[in-house]
Motif scaffolding. Structure first.
Motif, mmCIF file in Angstrom:
data_model
loop_
_atom_site.group_PDB
_atom_site.id
_atom_site.type_symbol
_atom_site.label_atom_id
_atom_site.label_comp_id
_atom_site.label_asym_id
_atom_site.label_seq_id
_atom_site.Cartn_x
_atom_site.Cartn_y
_atom_site.Cartn_z
ATOM 1 N N GLU A 131 0.531 16.039 -13.715
ATOM 2 C CA GLU A 131 0.452 17.183 -12.796
ATOM 3 C C GLU A 131 -0.984 17.484 -12.377
ATOM 4 N N MET A 132 -1.957 17.179 -13.239
ATOM 5 C CA MET A 132 -3.358 17.427 -12.900
ATOM 6 C C MET A 132 -3.917 16.367 -11.962
ATOM 7 N N LEU A 133 -3.255 15.234 -11.878
ATOM 8 C CA LEU A 133 -3.725 14.151 -11.017
ATOM 9 C C LEU A 133 -3.130 14.214 -9.615
ATOM 10 N N VAL A 134 -2.133 15.052 -9.424
ATOM 11 C CA VAL A 134 -1.440 15.092 -8.138
ATOM 12 C C VAL A 134 -2.383 15.510 -7.013
ATOM 13 N N ILE A 135 -3.218 16.522 -7.252
ATOM 14 C CA ILE A 135 -4.123 16.986 -6.197
ATOM 15 C C ILE A 135 -5.136 15.910 -5.805
ATOM 16 N N PRO A 136 -5.837 15.245 -6.748
ATOM 17 C CA PRO A 136 -6.727 14.149 -6.342
ATOM 18 C C PRO A 136 -5.989 13.023 -5.620
ATOM 19 N N TRP A 137 -4.792 12.677 -6.094
ATOM 20 C CA TRP A 137 -4.013 11.644 -5.419
ATOM 21 C C TRP A 137 -3.688 12.056 -3.987
ATOM 22 N N TYR A 138 -3.294 13.307 -3.811
ATOM 23 C CA TYR A 138 -2.918 13.764 -2.472
ATOM 24 C C TYR A 138 -4.117 13.781 -1.535
ATOM 25 N N LEU A 139 -5.272 14.268 -2.024
ATOM 26 C CA LEU A 139 -6.476 14.281 -1.192
ATOM 27 C C LEU A 139 -6.893 12.862 -0.823
ATOM 28 N N MET A 140 -6.808 11.943 -1.769
ATOM 29 C CA MET A 140 -7.144 10.555 -1.475
ATOM 30 C C MET A 140 -6.189 9.973 -0.437
ATOM 31 N N SER A 141 -4.906 10.233 -0.601
ATOM 32 C CA SER A 141 -3.923 9.733 0.358
ATOM 33 C C SER A 141 -4.145 10.311 1.740
ATOM 34 N N SER A 142 -4.509 11.589 1.793
ATOM 35 C CA SER A 142 -4.743 12.232 3.078
ATOM 36 C C SER A 142 -5.970 11.647 3.782
ATOM 37 N N GLN A 143 -7.053 11.438 3.036
ATOM 38 C CA GLN A 143 -8.276 10.910 3.633
ATOM 39 C C GLN A 143 -8.132 9.463 4.079
ATOM 40 N N LEU A 144 -7.315 8.687 3.371
ATOM 41 C CA LEU A 144 -7.145 7.274 3.698
ATOM 42 C C LEU A 144 -5.949 7.018 4.614
ATOM 43 N N GLY A 145 -5.226 8.072 4.983
ATOM 44 C CA GLY A 145 -4.095 7.903 5.893
ATOM 45 C C GLY A 145 -2.867 7.312 5.238
ATOM 46 N N TRP A 146 -2.676 7.569 3.948
ATOM 47 C CA TRP A 146 -1.547 6.996 3.212
ATOM 48 C C TRP A 146 -0.379 7.956 3.061
ATOM 49 N N LEU A 147 -0.513 9.179 3.582
ATOM 50 C CA LEU A 147 0.587 10.128 3.454
ATOM 51 C C LEU A 147 1.804 9.622 4.220
ATOM 52 N N ASP A 148 2.962 9.886 3.647
ATOM 53 C CA ASP A 148 4.230 9.503 4.268
ATOM 54 C C ASP A 148 4.277 8.002 4.564
ATOM 55 N N SER A 149 3.948 7.207 3.558
ATOM 56 C CA SER A 149 3.988 5.755 3.684
ATOM 57 C C SER A 149 4.384 5.149 2.343
ATOM 58 N N TYR A 150 4.839 3.902 2.397
ATOM 59 C CA TYR A 150 5.200 3.219 1.154
ATOM 60 C C TYR A 150 3.986 3.060 0.237
ATOM 61 N N TRP A 151 2.846 2.738 0.828
ATOM 62 C CA TRP A 151 1.651 2.562 0.019
ATOM 63 C C TRP A 151 1.252 3.864 -0.670
ATOM 64 N N GLY A 152 1.436 4.989 0.031
ATOM 65 C CA GLY A 152 1.130 6.275 -0.573
ATOM 66 C C GLY A 152 2.007 6.565 -1.773
ATOM 67 N N ILE A 153 3.259 6.120 -1.742
ATOM 68 C CA ILE A 153 4.153 6.313 -2.881
ATOM 69 C C ILE A 153 3.741 5.431 -4.054
ATOM 70 N N MET A 154 3.299 4.205 -3.758
ATOM 71 C CA MET A 154 3.118 3.213 -4.812
ATOM 72 C C MET A 154 1.743 3.207 -5.454
ATOM 73 N N PHE A 155 0.681 3.586 -4.734
ATOM 74 C CA PHE A 155 -0.657 3.285 -5.221
ATOM 75 C C PHE A 155 -1.018 3.938 -6.555
#
Length: 286
Positions: A131-155
């Protein structure tokens, strides 16, 4: 002869003393097993009931029918979610088997400065709640354009500290003489890892693959956060939205959950010996 007879009587007496305890143990295990599988049996039972029989608590339906399965399987959304979960779980499992074993082999068989510090740093990540890693993961996904993608789910799960630790412990048991013989034969380090070391740690690879597949098949929290379009939903997330939309049709919800459970049951029943063997050997050799 008298001594043998005495030993025989003593053994028979010991068996009589042990038997009640064994019977009690097996009885408790049987009752515990039945208690644990009762919700699973009720889920499969409800999936065979009609809407009017959902609140009937009997495990054997009065008129069992597979109509619910036909309706769910004919729904294109469910099959899309099933395919998404299969793709994500399979890809992440293959990635874990490859990268975790490669890193574990490097940490176990190569001497270099900072090796133990790196290993401790990897293990320290196990103490951080997801739960503490969700925010860093989400910010990283947002900055790299991985939101709402298969790669965003898997990385986040492409490599794991648990898999690295497990493989390192097993690779440490591989004799260095085998690796030296392979080097003398002219194999490079990658070929030694792939052709010599990997076949010797098959139980660990099997256990890691099974745990990773089951964990990603049932993953809910992160896929729910990172996806917004229903076409990218994994099966647990899709079933949750299906439950909201079909909040009255509990038989349909149970049918979807039963279909989602079947692959995990098949994987476990077929490969359970690898799970037990891998975990036992990890405990003995760690």
């Amino acid at each position: 002869m008298a001594e043998l007879s005495a030993n025989g009587y003593e053994l028979a007496a010991n068996r009589k003393r042990i038997r009640p305890g064994v019977i009690l143990t097996w009885t408790l295990l049987l009752l515990g097993g039945l208690l644990m599988i009762t919700p699973l049996l009720y889920m499969f039972s409800t999936s065979l009931k009609s809407a009017g029989q959902v609140y009937d608590l009997r495990l054997i339906p009065l008129a069992p029918s597979f109509d619910n399965y036909i309706k769910v399987l004919s729904d294109g959304r469910f099959m899309r979610w099933f395919g998404n979960s299969t793709l994500v779980a399979t890809t992440v499992t293959l990635s874990n088997v490859f990268f975790d074993s490669l890193v574990g082999y490097t940490l176990a068989k190569f001497e270099f400065r900072g090796r133990y510090f790196i290993f401790l740093a990897i293990l320290s990540t196990l103490m951080i709640p997801t739960e503490m890693l969700v925010i860093p993961w989400y910010l990283m996904s947002s900055q790299l354009g991985w939101l709402d993608s298969y790669w965003g789910i898997m990385f986040p799960g492409m490599m794991t500290a648990f898999g690295t630790f497990l493989m390192k412990q097993f690779f440490e048991t591989v004799p260095d003489d085998f690796l030296e013989a392979a080097r003398i034969d002219g194999l490079n380090e990658f070929e030694i890892w792939w052709k010599v070391a990997m076949p010797l740690v098959t139980p660990a690879l099997s256990a890691l693959a099974i745990f990773t597949f089951l964990g990603n098949w049932t993953a809910f929290f992160w896929p729910l956060i990172v996806t917004t379009s229903k076409e990218l939903y994994t099966l647990p997330v899709g079933l949750s939205s299906f439950a909201v939309e079909q909040s009255i049709q509990w038989e349909m919800i149970m049918t979807g959950a039963a279909l989602a459970t079947i692959p995990t049951l098949v994987v476990f029943l077929v490969l359970q010996r690898f799970i037990v063997r891998g975990v036992m050997l990890a405990g003995l050799k760690g």
